[in-house]
Design a protein around this motif. Structure first.
Motif, mmCIF file in Angstrom:
data_model
loop_
_atom_site.group_PDB
_atom_site.id
_atom_site.type_symbol
_atom_site.label_atom_id
_atom_site.label_comp_id
_atom_site.label_asym_id
_atom_site.label_seq_id
_atom_site.Cartn_x
_atom_site.Cartn_y
_atom_site.Cartn_z
ATOM 1 N N HIS A 143 -3.516 6.696 6.120
ATOM 2 C CA HIS A 143 -2.503 5.649 6.180
ATOM 3 C C HIS A 143 -3.108 4.373 5.611
ATOM 4 N N PHE A 144 -2.392 3.759 4.681
ATOM 5 C CA PHE A 144 -2.924 2.649 3.905
ATOM 6 C C PHE A 144 -2.475 1.289 4.429
ATOM 7 N N GLY A 145 -3.360 0.298 4.260
ATOM 8 C CA GLY A 145 -2.983 -1.080 4.459
ATOM 9 C C GLY A 145 -2.294 -1.619 3.218
ATOM 10 N N ASP A 146 -1.898 -2.893 3.258
ATOM 11 C CA ASP A 146 -1.196 -3.488 2.126
ATOM 12 C C ASP A 146 -2.144 -4.112 1.107
ATOM 13 N N PHE A 154 -10.587 6.325 -5.703
ATOM 14 C CA PHE A 154 -11.401 6.379 -4.488
ATOM 15 C C PHE A 154 -12.768 5.740 -4.715
ATOM 16 N N ARG A 190 -5.643 -8.429 -2.794
ATOM 17 C CA ARG A 190 -5.573 -8.664 -4.244
ATOM 18 C C ARG A 190 -6.714 -9.587 -4.638
ATOM 19 N N TYR A 221 -11.337 4.644 4.544
ATOM 20 C CA TYR A 221 -11.468 4.912 3.104
ATOM 21 C C TYR A 221 -11.199 3.608 2.343
ATOM 22 N N TYR A 247 -10.134 2.241 -1.631
ATOM 23 C CA TYR A 247 -9.625 2.585 -2.951
ATOM 24 C C TYR A 247 -9.443 1.314 -3.764
ATOM 25 N N ASP A 303 -3.219 4.351 -10.874
ATOM 26 C CA ASP A 303 -3.210 4.973 -9.557
ATOM 27 C C ASP A 303 -4.457 4.542 -8.792
ATOM 28 N N PRO A 304 -4.433 4.644 -7.465
ATOM 29 C CA PRO A 304 -5.615 4.274 -6.671
ATOM 30 C C PRO A 304 -6.805 5.184 -6.983
ATOM 31 N N GLY A 348 0.819 -1.200 0.000
ATOM 32 C CA GLY A 348 0.000 0.000 0.000
ATOM 33 C C GLY A 348 0.855 1.252 0.000
ATOM 34 N N PRO A 349 0.301 2.385 -0.435
ATOM 35 C CA PRO A 349 1.038 3.643 -0.386
ATOM 36 C C PRO A 349 1.472 3.983 1.039
ATOM 37 N N PHE A 369 -7.447 -1.275 -1.581
ATOM 38 C CA PHE A 369 -6.777 -0.727 -0.410
ATOM 39 C C PHE A 369 -7.783 -0.086 0.531
ATOM 40 N N ARG A 395 -5.578 -11.251 2.298
ATOM 41 C CA ARG A 395 -4.573 -10.598 1.461
ATOM 42 C C ARG A 395 -4.774 -10.946 -0.008
ATOM 43 N N GLN A 438 -7.184 -0.182 -7.062
ATOM 44 C CA GLN A 438 -6.033 0.097 -7.916
ATOM 45 C C GLN A 438 -5.865 -1.018 -8.935
ATOM 46 N N LEU A 454 -6.273 -4.524 -6.966
ATOM 47 C CA LEU A 454 -5.880 -4.387 -5.568
ATOM 48 C C LEU A 454 -6.857 -3.446 -4.895
ATOM 49 N N SER A 509 -15.914 6.394 1.648
ATOM 50 C CA SER A 509 -15.305 6.598 2.962
ATOM 51 C C SER A 509 -16.382 6.732 4.029
#
Lengths: 113, 111
Positions: free
Chosen positions: B101-104, B45, B107, B33, B35, B42-43, A43-44, B90, B9, B37, B88, B48
Motif C-alpha cells: 500500500h503506497f503513500g502519496d 523499485f 515530490r 518499500y 520507489y 512507472d515506479p 500514490g498507486p 513513493f 510532501r 517515479q 516522485l 525494501s
C-alpha cells in the motif's frame, strides 16, 4: 529479468462504453500479479492481487483475470470517475517479505461523460 | 483507515545538497518499500526492509541509503543530489506477503 508490458498506452472511452486493458508479463517465477490505480500526483492505489492462472477478482465496475502470460482488467460501463492510470505489476516468489514489484508503464484511461 | 504517511510532501534542493525523506507505514505493517517515479514513467523499485533488515535491493544509487527504525518507520537519505534525481519518491508498506500500500509520495525537485 522480469518484464511487464501494458497496452494500450492510452484509452479514451465514452461513459458506459466497456473495454479491457491488457498486461503481458515475462517472469522467471510469479508470486502474484497486482493491479493498481494511480491518479495524478497520488500514490498507486491497490485494486487486485491474482495468484494463479484462471483466477478472477471483481470490484464494482472492474474485473481482473489472469492467464499464464497475461492479465486483463475489464471495465464495465465506466464512469468519468474511473479516469486514471492503471498500473500492472508482478512480484517474484521469495521466502521473505519485501520482494519488489516490477511495474508496467501503465494505461492512461479517460472516460468522457 | 490509516494510510502510509510520507514527509515532506514537497522538497526543493540544489545540486550537491542532501535530502532526507521519511515514511511512516500503516500500523502493524513491518515491511517498507521505496520507489522512484520519474515524469510519465512507472515506479522503479529502490530498496525494501523487513523487520528492520534490508530485504531486497534494486536500482538505488550508491549516493542513496535507507534504513528502517525500531518503530518501523523508514528514512531515505540522498546525498550529492543531481538534476536527474528530480522525481516522485513513493514509500509503500505491507504485512508479510500481502499487497503493498503506497503513500502519496514526496515530490523532490533539484534546481
Amino acid at each position: 529479468e522480469d518484464q511487464v508490458t501494458q497496452s494500450p498506452e492510452a484509452l479514451r472511452l465514452q461513459e458506459g462504453e466497456s473495454s479491457s486493458l491488457n498486461c503481458s508479463y515475462t517472469v522467471s517465477g510469479l508470486r502474484g500479479l497486482f493491479w493498481y490505480r494511480q491518479d495524478p500526483g497520488k500514490g498507486p492505489e491497490f485494486l487486485f492481487t491474482l495468484y494463479s492462472a484462471g483466477e478472477e477478482k471483481e470490484k464494482e465496475r472492474l474485473k481482473a483475470t489472469l492467464t499464464k502470460k497475461e492479465s486483463f482488467l475489464h471495465i464495465t460501463a465506466p464512469k468519468p470517475e474511473d479516469s486514471a492510470t492503471y498500473l500492472c505489476a508482478v512480484q517474484p516468489p521469495g521466502g521473505t517479505s519485501g520482494s519488489r514489484l516490477t511495474f508496467g508503464e501503465g494505461t492512461q484511461l479517460t472516460v468522457n461523460p | 483507515a490509516a494510510g502510509v504517511i510520507q514527509s515532506p510532501r514537497h522538497l526543493i534542493k540544489e545540486k550537491r545538497e542532501t535530502a532526507t525523506l521519511k515514511c511512516y507505514p500503516i500500523p502493524r505493517h513491518d515491511t517498507v518499500y521505496w520507489y522512484q517515479q520519474g515524469p510519465g514513467q512507472d515506479p522503479q523499485f529502490l530498496i525494501s526492509f523487513y523487520e528492520k533488515m534490508q530485504s531486497d535491493k534494486g536500482s538505488i544509487p550508491d549516493r542513496f541509503s535507507a534504513q528502517q527504525f525500531s518503530d518501523y518507520h523508514s528514512e531515505l537519505n540522498m546525498s550529492s543530489l543531481e538534476l536527474g534525481d528530480s522525481a516522485l519518491y513513493f514509500c509503500a508498506s505491507s504485512l508479510p506477503n500481502q499487497p503493498q500500500h503506497f503513500g502519496d509520495g514526496t515530490r523532490l525537485s533539484i534546481l
